[in-house]
Design a protein around this motif. Structure first.
Motif, PDB file in Angstrom:
ATOM      1  N   HIS A   5      24.786  34.238  32.645  1.00  0.00           N
ATOM      2  CA  HIS A   5      25.122  35.660  32.526  1.00  0.00           C
ATOM      3  C   HIS A   5      25.859  36.095  33.791  1.00  0.00           C
ATOM      4  CE1 HIS A   5      22.610  36.144  28.956  1.00  0.00           C
ATOM      5  NE2 HIS A   5      21.765  35.326  29.554  1.00  0.00           N
ATOM      6  N   CYS A   6      27.094  36.525  33.599  1.00  0.00           N
ATOM      7  CA  CYS A   6      27.912  36.946  34.735  1.00  0.00           C
ATOM      8  C   CYS A   6      28.133  38.446  34.631  1.00  0.00           C
ATOM      9  CB  CYS A   6      29.245  36.206  34.693  1.00  0.00           C
ATOM     10  SG  CYS A   6      30.480  36.905  35.807  1.00  0.00           S
ATOM     11  N   PRO A   7      28.039  39.166  35.749  1.00  0.00           N
ATOM     12  CA  PRO A   7      28.201  40.625  35.682  1.00  0.00           C
ATOM     13  C   PRO A   7      29.585  41.036  35.177  1.00  0.00           C
ATOM     14  CG  PRO A   7      27.803  39.886  37.957  1.00  0.00           C
ATOM     15  CD  PRO A   7      27.718  38.675  37.084  1.00  0.00           C
ATOM     16  N   THR A   8      30.599  40.210  35.392  1.00  0.00           N
ATOM     17  CA  THR A   8      31.927  40.588  34.892  1.00  0.00           C
ATOM     18  C   THR A   8      32.297  39.864  33.592  1.00  0.00           C
ATOM     19  OG1 THR A   8      32.707  39.148  36.666  1.00  0.00           O
ATOM     20  CG2 THR A   8      33.207  41.484  36.856  1.00  0.00           C
ATOM     21  N   CYS A   9      31.948  38.593  33.481  1.00  0.00           N
ATOM     22  CA  CYS A   9      32.384  37.834  32.293  1.00  0.00           C
ATOM     23  C   CYS A   9      31.358  37.864  31.165  1.00  0.00           C
ATOM     24  CB  CYS A   9      32.680  36.394  32.646  1.00  0.00           C
ATOM     25  SG  CYS A   9      33.629  36.179  34.142  1.00  0.00           S
ATOM     26  N   ASP A  10      30.217  38.501  31.401  1.00  0.00           N
ATOM     27  CA  ASP A  10      29.162  38.558  30.382  1.00  0.00           C
ATOM     28  C   ASP A  10      28.576  37.157  30.133  1.00  0.00           C
ATOM     29  OD1 ASP A  10      27.437  39.885  28.730  1.00  0.00           O
ATOM     30  OD2 ASP A  10      28.787  39.877  27.006  1.00  0.00           O
TER      31      ASP A  10
ATOM     32  N   ASN B  20      26.865  30.092  40.315  1.00  0.00           N
ATOM     33  CA  ASN B  20      28.133  30.812  40.304  1.00  0.00           C
ATOM     34  C   ASN B  20      28.696  30.785  38.894  1.00  0.00           C
ATOM     35  OD1 ASN B  20      28.007  31.339  43.048  1.00  0.00           O
ATOM     36  ND2 ASN B  20      28.900  29.325  43.528  1.00  0.00           N
ATOM     37  N   CYS B  21      29.341  31.872  38.536  1.00  0.00           N
ATOM     38  CA  CYS B  21      29.915  31.951  37.197  1.00  0.00           C
ATOM     39  C   CYS B  21      30.976  30.870  37.038  1.00  0.00           C
ATOM     40  CB  CYS B  21      30.536  33.331  36.984  1.00  0.00           C
ATOM     41  SG  CYS B  21      31.556  33.413  35.498  1.00  0.00           S
ATOM     42  N   PRO B  22      30.869  30.062  35.973  1.00  0.00           N
ATOM     43  CA  PRO B  22      31.849  28.986  35.779  1.00  0.00           C
ATOM     44  C   PRO B  22      33.261  29.538  35.557  1.00  0.00           C
ATOM     45  CG  PRO B  22      29.979  28.759  34.254  1.00  0.00           C
ATOM     46  CD  PRO B  22      29.846  30.095  34.922  1.00  0.00           C
ATOM     47  N   LYS B  23      33.365  30.811  35.171  1.00  0.00           N
ATOM     48  CA  LYS B  23      34.691  31.380  34.890  1.00  0.00           C
ATOM     49  C   LYS B  23      35.322  32.004  36.122  1.00  0.00           C
ATOM     50  CE  LYS B  23      35.355  32.881  30.107  1.00  0.00           C
ATOM     51  NZ  LYS B  23      34.950  34.008  29.249  1.00  0.00           N
ATOM     52  N   CYS B  24      34.570  32.929  36.774  1.00  0.00           N
ATOM     53  CA  CYS B  24      35.175  33.684  37.865  1.00  0.00           C
ATOM     54  C   CYS B  24      34.587  33.338  39.225  1.00  0.00           C
ATOM     55  CB  CYS B  24      35.036  35.189  37.612  1.00  0.00           C
ATOM     56  SG  CYS B  24      33.345  35.784  37.811  1.00  0.00           S
ATOM     57  N   GLY B  25      33.541  32.545  39.230  1.00  0.00           N
ATOM     58  CA  GLY B  25      32.984  32.099  40.502  1.00  0.00           C
ATOM     59  C   GLY B  25      32.026  33.075  41.161  1.00  0.00           C
TER      60      GLY B  25
HETATM   61 ZN    ZN Z   1      32.270  35.589  35.689  1.00  0.00          ZN
END
Ligand code: ZN
Ligand code: ANZ
Length: 874
Positions: free
Chosen positions: A448-453, A489-494
């Motif tokens: 769960h990423c705060p920006t990428c959901d 860390n978010c795999p998409k945005c880090g």
């Molecule tokens: Zn992210």
């Protein structure tokens, strides 16, 4: 002859089978495949008698099919995730992983001691990262395919286990494991979209013709398809909160509309919420009934309760007819529209409700043959067939015709731009919520990423493994409490993100293990589709009826999901299903009420019947009812003890012999001793034969049918063989066992030099003994090997072919014909099958009964209907 030493023999042959790996099945074997599977065990620590029964049945079939020339796949594994491991961690401070693998080791040893023909090379536990890695991959595939979703839901919360439960895991309002009263909580969770397959899962049941009807019926009911009508009732504006103007209901009985007495809505219905906002008493009532929860079982048993909102709904066929709208505790928000119209005369819940609130009832369906004028309903609603009454334009119609008429009229009527009525199909089946707030389960591989959901864990980072340094010193999810595991860390945005800490329902683990067994060595994918498509479906699945709904339905869904995501190319995992009965036992109770185990008592039988005596003190204990073996009643028998004192073959034989496999079997000391005696008897027959076969007792002649006696024995051998083969084929083990008993009874006299009058055909007796050893081999494989060895036969009987049935020998050599005189039955006559008509006539006319019936009159004609009737015309 020496006694049979079961212990030595069993250990010896088990080692032999292991060393030769004779039960390993090869995926490139060109022979036709046969996949036998018993539901894999949860590694609780010990095998119980239920396991022994279940696995013995599967083993008989596996060994039989192997002998019949199939490439048999008969694997075993462990359903290894779940709460007990965490409870052990809490209670005994052992790590769930260590506890689980220790149990597996202990139980594997026990399973081996039963002599099961399992392909252990394929073994895995669902808690092995090498297994759940693929489960995580399939979750992500399902997420991409729209078959897994995150959903906000009101969920069953188990306050003791601190986890969410599926509806199926709530029994009578309580958690199926903890027994705690379940609460309702609104939470986000992961669901599998099983409802996408509602119709298909239902329809495909028709094709599962090797499943028990009762299991198919249970699944049908669970899926719960209803055809009905959605009706938009207008609400009387003067009585209705602002913003609300209609109430949509779902009914399967639109024919009963003129019997409507009230409307009812769920406490969670928006109209209830709107009304409660203005009415504190109603708000209180709503809060109250919400506490009970929404599980079907509670609703069915709880007393019907309602609260009149003051709102009125308008009858769709009569603008002047106003119906009170209640909030009621028996209406579920999750089904239909969360609102109903109540017709008390024809629905028991509605009737209970109106009787409580004095709303009255009007019958609108009158049973055939009843006078409508005198037909009244008081305490029992009438839900049978009949003709419409008290229903204006519907009067006189059948229910079906009335349903159709109402549907047609309301479909045609518009309010706003929409029809007032709309035909609808509803299913009871809900999507499968798989999130569990537990540590010991398969991690759900998302972040769960705060920006990428929600971000799927990238394939190359699978498996997401469970941390082993966890602590259970506070309730709840140990994964959530872990200091570092979830922080990634978010795999998409880090950016800083957190792992999903929910794990999957353990029913997910068991929803595809059968497919994994086809190629458990594949490191890169859950299945090797070529192989899975060849080895699946399971030809015969065997397990307890307690899994008739959940596990079997989930597996049927999951197989479809695997098909949709390219992991297998079929929809139904289990071509044949068999549900075995339970193992039950008497209970024993001391005078002070304490239960005692069967091992602690001795049974004495005398003129007064059976008595149970406590071994330790000699005191009498009461013999209680026969019940499912359970720890609480202490009426369990430990398979290890039985195997140590009698041998595995005795346990296997007794399990198979005493009742039909789908019924309960009563385990009894007496029965086990009987099985033991039978083992000895078989052994003696073989010993006697081995010792006497060189003696002059046997004829020199070696032909199989060179004497009447030899032919008779061969007929018996092949008839038994044919029956036993058929019985095993249809899993009728107890009747196969009965046939073997009979056959052994015959052989006992045949091989005993003292009981045999004339010379014997060596070939016929030898054939009979070899057939005996082969046919007992699936059931008592160790004894069979020992006999095989004693007979000097080459190789292992476990690898030998099933004996060939010689069909010629099955044909009866005589026939029995009914004898009639002038068309009236007077007796029967048995003649050689090949008898000529003249011989039959002579035999018939010689019968006293025929002579008497003729009373001296001359015979005019004798008509012989071949194989059936002889009619004497006088
Ligand atoms: Zn992210
Ligand atoms: C009027 C009526 C009259 C009904 C009658 C039955 C008998 P199945 O067959 O299970 O689909 N119902 C609809 N939604 C409901 C809900 N959310 N909670 C509780 N009950 C609900 O059952 C459909 C019937 O169950 C519907 O038909 C409705 O009551 C009720 F003589 O409508 B019936």
């Amino acid at each position: 002859a020496e006694r049979y030493n079961a212990r030595e023999s069993e250990i010896h042959w088990q080692r032999e089978w292991d060393e030769e790996a004779i039960f390993a099945s090869k995926n490139d074997d060109p022979r036709p495949k046969y996949y036998v599977l018993e539901m894999f065990p949860y590694p609780s620590g010990r095998i119980h008698m239920g396991h022994v029964r279940n696995y013995t049945m599967g083993d008989v079939l596996a060994r039989f099919k192997r002998a019949k020339g199939y490439n048999v796949l008969h694997p075993m594994g462990w359903d290894a995730f779940g709460l007990p491991a965490e409870n052990a961690a809490i209670e005994r401070k052992v790590a769930p992983k260590a506890w689980t693998y220790d149990n597996i080791a202990a139980m594997k040893k026990q399973l081996k001691s039963i002599g099961l023909s399992l392909d252990w090379a394929r073994e895995f536990a669902t808690c092995d990262p090498s297994y759940y890695k693929h489960q995580q991959k399939m979750f992500l595939d399902m997420l991409a395919a729209g078959l897994a979703e995150r959903e906000k839901r009101k969920l069953n919360w188990d306050p003791v286990d601190m986890t969410v439960l599926a509806n199926e895991q709530v029994i009578d309002g309580r958690g199926w494991r903890s027994g705690a009263v379940v609460e309702q909580r609104e939470m986000s969770q992961w669901v599998f979209k099983i409802t996408k397959y509602s119709q298909e899962l239902l329809e495909a049941l028709d094709g599962l013709d090797r499943w028990p009807d009762k299991v198919r019926l249970m699944q049908r009911n669970w899926i719960g398809r209803s055809e009905g009508l959605l009706i938009r009732f207008a609400l009387d504006p003067a009585t209705t909160p602002a913003g609300e103007s209609e109430l949509r209901i779902f009914t399967t009985r639109p024919d009963t509309l003129f019997g409507a007495k009230f409307m009812a809505i769920s406490a969670d219905h928006p109209l209830a919420v709107a009304a409660a906002a203005k009415n504190p008493k109603l708000a209180e009532f709503v809060a109250d009934i919400k506490k009970i929860g929404t599980a079907q079982s509670i609703i069915d048993t709880a007393e019907k309760q309602g609260f009149d909102t003051g709102i009125k709904a308008v009858h769709p066929f009569d603008p002047s007819w106003k119906l009170p709208v209640y909030v009621a505790n028996f209406v579920l928000m999750e089904y239909g529209t969360g609102a109903i119209f109540g017709c008390p005369a024809h629905d028991q819940r509605d009737l209970d409700f109106v009787n409580k609130y004095n709303l009255g009832n009007v019958p609108v369906v009158c049973p055939e043959g009843q006078d409508p004028k005198t037909f009244v309903i008081t305490d029992t609603a009438y839900d049978g067939d009949g003709r419409m009454i008290n229903s204006r334009f519907l009067d006189g119609m059948t229910i079906e015709a009335a349903k159709e008429e109402v549907a047609k009229r309301l479909e045609a009527e518009l309010r706003g731009n929409a029809p007032v009525g709309e035909r609808q199909v509803n299913f009871r089946l809900r999507d499968w919520g798989i999130s569990r707030q537990r540590y010991w389960g398969c991690p759900i591989p998302v972040i769960h990423c705060p920006t990428c959901d929600v971000v799927p864990v990238p394939d190359d980072q699978l498996p997401v493994t469970l941390p082993e340094d966890v602590s259970f010193d506070r309730p709840g999810n140990a994964l959530d409490h872990h200091p570092t595991w979830k922080h990634v860390n978010c795999p998409k945005c880090g950016a800083k993100a957190v792992r999903e800490t929910d794990t999957m329902d353990t029913f997910v683990d068991s929803s595809w293990y059968f497919a994994r067994f086809t190629d458990p060595w594949n490191k890169d994918a859950p299945t090797t589709p070529d192989i899975a498509n060849r080895m699946m479906p399971v030809d015969q699945y065997i397990g307890g009826v307690e899994h008739a709904i959940l596990h079997l339905l989930y597996s049927r869904f999951f197989t479809r999901a695997m098909k949709a995501t390219g992991h297998i190319d079929m929809s139904e995992p289990f071509a044949g299903m068999f549900t075995q009965g339970m193992v039950v036992h008497e209970t024993y109770q001391k005078a002070d009420g304490a239960w005692v185990t069967p091992a602690e008592v001795r049974i004495e039988v005398d003129g007064n019947g059976r008595r149970a005596v406590l071994l330790a003190t000699g005191e009498d204990v009461a013999i209680g009812s026969i019940e499912k073996m359970s720890k609480s009643k202490k009426n369990t028998v430990d398979p290890d003890d039985i195997i140590a004192s009698y041998g595995a073959d005795v346990a296997r034989w007794f399990m198979l012999s005493d009742s039909p496999p789908d019924r309960d079997v009563i385990w009894s000391e007496e029965g086990v001793r009987g099985a033991k005696r039978f083992v000895e008897r078989v052994w003696r027959i073989v010993q006697t034969f081995v010792q006497t076969r060189g003696q002059p007792l046997y004829t020199e002649k070696s032909g199989l049918t060179d004497s009447e006696q030899a032919l008779a024995l061969r007929r018996i051998t092949h008839k038994r063989l044919a029956r036993i083969t058929e019985d095993i084929e249809r899993l009728s083990f107890n009747t196969a066992v009965a046939q073997i008993y009979d056959f052994v009874g015959v052989l006992r006299t045949v091989v005993d030099p003292e009981k045999v009058a004339g010379p014997l055909s060596f070939a016929a007796v030898n054939e009979a003994v070899i057939v005996l050893v082969k046919i007992i081999s699936p059931m008592m494989p160790h004894l069979a090997e020992e006999c095989w060895n004693a007979l000097g036969q080459p190789g292992l009987v476990s690898e030998a072919d099933w004996p060939q049935i010689e069909r010629d020998l099955l044909v009866e050599d005589s026939v029995t014909l009914v004898v009639q005189v002038n068309g009236k039955k007077r007796g029967d006559v048995t003649v050689p099958r090949a008898a000529q008509n003249a011989d039959i006539e002579a035999a018939v006319l010689a019968l006293d009964a025929v002579k008497a019936a003729l009373g001296g009159k001359p015979v005019r004609k004798v008509i012989v209907v071949p194989m059936r009737i002889v009619n004497v015309v006088g």
